[in-house]
Write a protein that holds these residues in place. Structure first.
Motif, PDB file in Angstrom:
ATOM      1  N   ASP A   1       8.202   6.271 -10.367  1.00 37.28           N
ATOM      2  CA  ASP A   1       8.942   5.375  -9.485  1.00 37.28           C
ATOM      3  C   ASP A   1      10.420   5.754  -9.425  1.00 37.28           C
ATOM      4  OD1 ASP A   1       6.834   3.669  -8.714  1.00 37.28           O
ATOM      5  OD2 ASP A   1       6.958   2.607 -10.630  1.00 37.28           O
TER       6      ASP A   1
ATOM      7  N   TYR B   1       4.904   6.396  -0.643  1.00 41.31           N
ATOM      8  CA  TYR B   1       5.736   5.292  -0.180  1.00 41.31           C
ATOM      9  C   TYR B   1       4.866   4.304   0.590  1.00 41.31           C
ATOM     10  CZ  TYR B   1       5.540   8.141   4.059  1.00 41.31           C
ATOM     11  OH  TYR B   1       5.102   8.887   5.119  1.00 41.31           O
TER      12      TYR B   1
ATOM     13  N   ALA C   1      12.572  12.224  -1.444  1.00 37.24           N
ATOM     14  CA  ALA C   1      12.100  10.929  -0.951  1.00 37.24           C
ATOM     15  C   ALA C   1      12.724  10.614   0.401  1.00 37.24           C
ATOM     16  CB  ALA C   1      12.435   9.837  -1.966  1.00 37.24           C
TER      17      ALA C   1
ATOM     18  N   THR D   1       7.116   0.524  -2.083  1.00 36.96           N
ATOM     19  CA  THR D   1       6.747   1.528  -3.083  1.00 36.96           C
ATOM     20  C   THR D   1       7.459   2.829  -2.751  1.00 36.96           C
ATOM     21  OG1 THR D   1       4.550   0.548  -3.378  1.00 36.96           O
ATOM     22  CG2 THR D   1       4.846   2.822  -4.122  1.00 36.96           C
ATOM     23  N   LEU D   2       8.020   3.468  -3.780  1.00 37.87           N
ATOM     24  CA  LEU D   2       8.625   4.783  -3.590  1.00 37.87           C
ATOM     25  C   LEU D   2       8.490   5.549  -4.900  1.00 37.87           C
ATOM     26  CD1 LEU D   2      10.127   6.726  -1.725  1.00 37.87           C
ATOM     27  CD2 LEU D   2      12.278   5.752  -2.562  1.00 37.87           C
TER      28      LEU D   2
ATOM     29  N   LEU E   1      10.756   9.807   4.045  1.00 37.48           N
ATOM     30  CA  LEU E   1      10.982   8.607   4.844  1.00 37.48           C
ATOM     31  C   LEU E   1      11.564   8.946   6.213  1.00 37.48           C
ATOM     32  CD1 LEU E   1      12.359   6.241   2.072  1.00 37.48           C
ATOM     33  CD2 LEU E   1      10.082   6.219   3.116  1.00 37.48           C
TER      34      LEU E   1
ATOM     35  N   PRO F   1      -0.538   3.564  -0.757  1.00 30.09           N
ATOM     36  CA  PRO F   1       0.689   4.163  -0.215  1.00 30.09           C
ATOM     37  C   PRO F   1       0.381   5.449   0.553  1.00 30.09           C
ATOM     38  CG  PRO F   1       0.966   3.578  -2.531  1.00 30.09           C
ATOM     39  CD  PRO F   1      -0.489   3.438  -2.229  1.00 30.09           C
TER      40      PRO F   1
ATOM     41  N   LEU G   1      11.014  -1.337   1.946  1.00 32.08           N
ATOM     42  CA  LEU G   1      10.381  -0.350   1.086  1.00 32.08           C
ATOM     43  C   LEU G   1       9.766  -1.067  -0.111  1.00 32.08           C
ATOM     44  CD1 LEU G   1       9.970   2.729   0.671  1.00 32.08           C
ATOM     45  CD2 LEU G   1      12.112   2.725  -0.627  1.00 32.08           C
TER      46      LEU G   1
END
Length: 663
Positions: free
Chosen positions: A530, A513, A466, A523-524, A470, A497, A521
């Protein structure tokens, strides 16, 4: 008594040992000369020397194993001395004699001593005559098949077939029973001939569960020999050392004194001059047996330097010039504990297959010594040993040294190729190792594939992936030509997303995301799940800081083309970013058996179109002076696609198996 002063030294070697010798030379004001093969023309050691001379060729036999070319290079460079390093011709009496015949100083023992100890069979005979305890063994001079079986029975099983020349774990085969003896001898002979130019082998009883303990000695021309304590090198794979330390956690004071005295006696009997090592096997009953004498500097010499404060290369040069050893060498201190780990370009989870490629980043932090032959951008080819570096930690206690070394390796940034780093860290943190109980069977009790598992667990890996997604989106927004200040993918109306795909080995991972207008942030998710309670605390190239449950963790993200590397304090994740629009790829022919590495086909073991069973050896590849057997993963009819002697790249189709039809 003094001999010739050394003003310009040629190192007849490559990589980290050449750089190590140059370091001492610079401190002592001695000019340096490197010799190099064609692939090594831009290697760090060649560029750091005051002068470099090309030997030509790529394979060792075309370059570093050419004694005539090395002596000619020394003359051409105006060198007055030659240091052999270790490996290649370091224990070659002919090179030592050629150097002396050229009127140059040889940094090492005499050619006669090298010849005597370079043959492990002669070394056994001389040490046995001197009363040193020996394991049962037999030479194979002139022995045929029938006689071979008789000698194997005399030695007893299990036994080792060992090359009489060289070292480094090459030319050694473990033979469990009589049925495997002929094949073991043949394989050891081939590997020994390739690595050392000498296919002589002998048999020796295998002592399972023993420790490998060696004594560092150094002698001068005045006939004095000093012992500089012991090193424990018991953690080995394929009879090649992986972890070395000083002092040994297994020696009591009495055994230490007795082993040191035996090593000194051996050196005195030989008239040994220079640095050398007397190697022993130590049983759990505190009995020790002679293995061999290495007439050179050892790979693991830094741990001795760490605990004694001595520079062994300086001592080599001192006695080579004819000076007497300082009196302090005969009462060396023993300060704290030192541990060394050998960092290799190899896949420890896949049978320690050597790995080639470009090392795009090489960073090892912490309070450790790093002796390396590489730097950012170094190309790791198939021609030489795959060791990248030796990493050495020194501590007040053994536990402290192990902790420091494991931490430095875990934090290391090693990008571009597969290494054995995770394997090393897990050994250093293993309870049995920390308790001092590791012997030469350690990697038989503990599966290397398990020890080589990634340091980061599944949850930590997902967070790292993740972070990679990002970091990449943040980098792209900074490079955007319009609206660079807006978060990636932001819209006035809430949209779906964004997605970024990665390959982690053979596994596919998708990160989803969504960022709000302020960059928060919203949504991840990784593979649809999640990552709860995760917030981006900081995002500035190259670092991402996540905050979760009041805890912050930093991820260093860097990329090289489509390859992405995420480093944390606990380990590293290597990813490949999936293209947004995948290109069509030709499917493999069913049953294709591909080469796991670049190398040379040295033997084809089956006939074309033969019907083979699962597990049947098909052919033997040689890479980096080691042989690797390729076996059939399933039963069927084999169609060979390569011949003996062929050079192949990683991924080359070696054979195609047509699976046995259903009955």
């Amino acid at each position: 008594m003094t001999g010739h002063s050394i003003n310009r030294l040629l190192v007849a070697n490559r990589g980290e040992i050449a750089r190590r010798v140059f370091t001492t030379c610079r401190r002592l004001g001695i000019a340096t000369v490197a010799v190099h093969s064609d692939p090594d023309a831009r290697a760090p050691f060649a560029e750091e020397a005051d002068m470099a001379i090309a030997l030509g060729g790529s394979a060792a036999a075309e370059s570093y194993l050419r004694a005539d070319a090395i002596v000619a290079a020394a003359r051409r460079a105006g060198a007055d001395a030659v240091h052999p390093g270790y490996g290649f011709l370091a224990e070659n009496a002919a090179l030592a004699q050629a150097v002396l015949d050229a009127g140059l100083v040889w940094v090492g023992p005499s050619p006669a001593v090298i010849a005597a100890m370079g043959s492990k069979t002669e070394a056994r005979e001389r040490m046995q005559a001197a009363g040193v305890p020996m394991l049962p063994g037999r030479t194979l001079d002139g022995v045929r098949d029938g006689g071979l079986a008789a000698l194997g029975a005399e030695v007893g099983y299990p036994l080792l077939v060992k090359a009489a020349a060289g070292g480094g774990g090459k030319g050694i085969r473990l033979v469990p029973d009589a049925a495997a003896l002929a094949g073991g001898v043949e394989a050891a002979r081939r590997e020994a001939a390739s690595a050392f130019g000498d296919d002589t082998v002998f048999l020796e009883r295998f002592a399972g569960g023993a420790r490998h303990v060696e004594i560092q000695i150094v002698g001068d021309r005045q006939g004095r020999v000093a012992a500089l304590h012991e090193r424990d090198c018991s953690v080995q794979r394929r009879h090649q050392k992986v972890i070395e330390e000083a002092p040994s956690p297994a020696l009591d004071p009495g055994t230490r004194e007795a082993m040191g005295a035996a090593a000194v006696a051996a050196g005195e009997a030989l008239g040994y001059v220079g640095a050398g090592t007397v190697e022993f096997l130590l049983t759990d009953a505190d009995e020790f047996f002679f293995l061999e004498v290495n007439t050179r500097l050892q790979v693991e010499h830094p741990v001795t330097e760490s605990v004694t404060g001595l520079d062994l290369v300086e001592l080599q040069l001192l006695v080579a010039e004819g000076h007497a050893l300082p009196d302090a060498v005969f009462a060396p201190p023993l300060r704290g504990h030192a541990i060394e780990a050998r960092l290799y370009a190899e896949d420890a989870a896949n049978g320690f297959l050597p790995v080639t490629g470009t090392l795009s980043r090489f960073r090892i932090p912490g309070d450790v010594r790093v002796d390396s032959g590489v730097r950012d951008g170094s190309v790791i080819g198939p021609h030489y040993d795959p060791m990248l570096a030796k990493v050495i930690a020194h501590g007040r206690t053994r536990a402290e040294a192990a902790r420091k070394l494991a931490d430095a390796l875990a934090r290391a940034q090693l990008h571009g190729i597969v290494t054995n780093r995770d394997f090393l860290v897990r050994i250093l943190r293993h309870p049995e190792f920390l308790a001092g109980g590791a012997d030469t069977s350690f990697l038989e009790r503990h599966d290397p594939a398990v020890l080589a598992a990634p340091l980061l667990d599944a949850r930590e890996t997902e967070a790292a992936v993740a972070a990679a997604a990002l970091a990449l989106q943040a980098r792209r927004r900074r490079k955007a030509r319009v609206l660079a200040g807006l978060p990636s993918g932001w819209r006035n109306n809430r949209a779906l997303p964004q997605r970024t795909g990665f390959m982690l080995g053979e596994s596919e991972l998708t990160v989803e995301y969504a960022l709000g207008r302020s960059g928060d942030l919203e949504t991840l998710r990784v593979n649809g799940a999640d990552l709860p309670h995760v917030a981006v605390h900081h995002c500035e190239e190259p670092g991402i800081v996540f905050e979760s449950d009041g805890r912050r963790r930093r991820y260093e993200v860097s990329s090289d083309g489509d390859r992405v590397f995420v480093n944390t304090a606990e380990g590293q994740v290597a990813l490949r970013e999936s293209p947004r629009f995948a290109e069509p790829v030709d499917a493999d022919l069913a049953g294709s058996l591909r080469s796991p590495m670049p190398g040379r086909v040295v033997r084809v073991l089956v006939e074309d179109m033969a019907d083979v069973e699962a597990g049947r050896p098909l052919l033997v590849l040689e890479a980096m002076k080691m042989e690797h057997e390729v076996a059939a993963p399933q039963g069927g009819v084999v169609s060979l696609k390569v011949r003996e002697g062929a050079q192949v790249e990683a991924g080359t189709v070696l054979a195609v198996l047509d699976a046995d039809p259903e009955p």
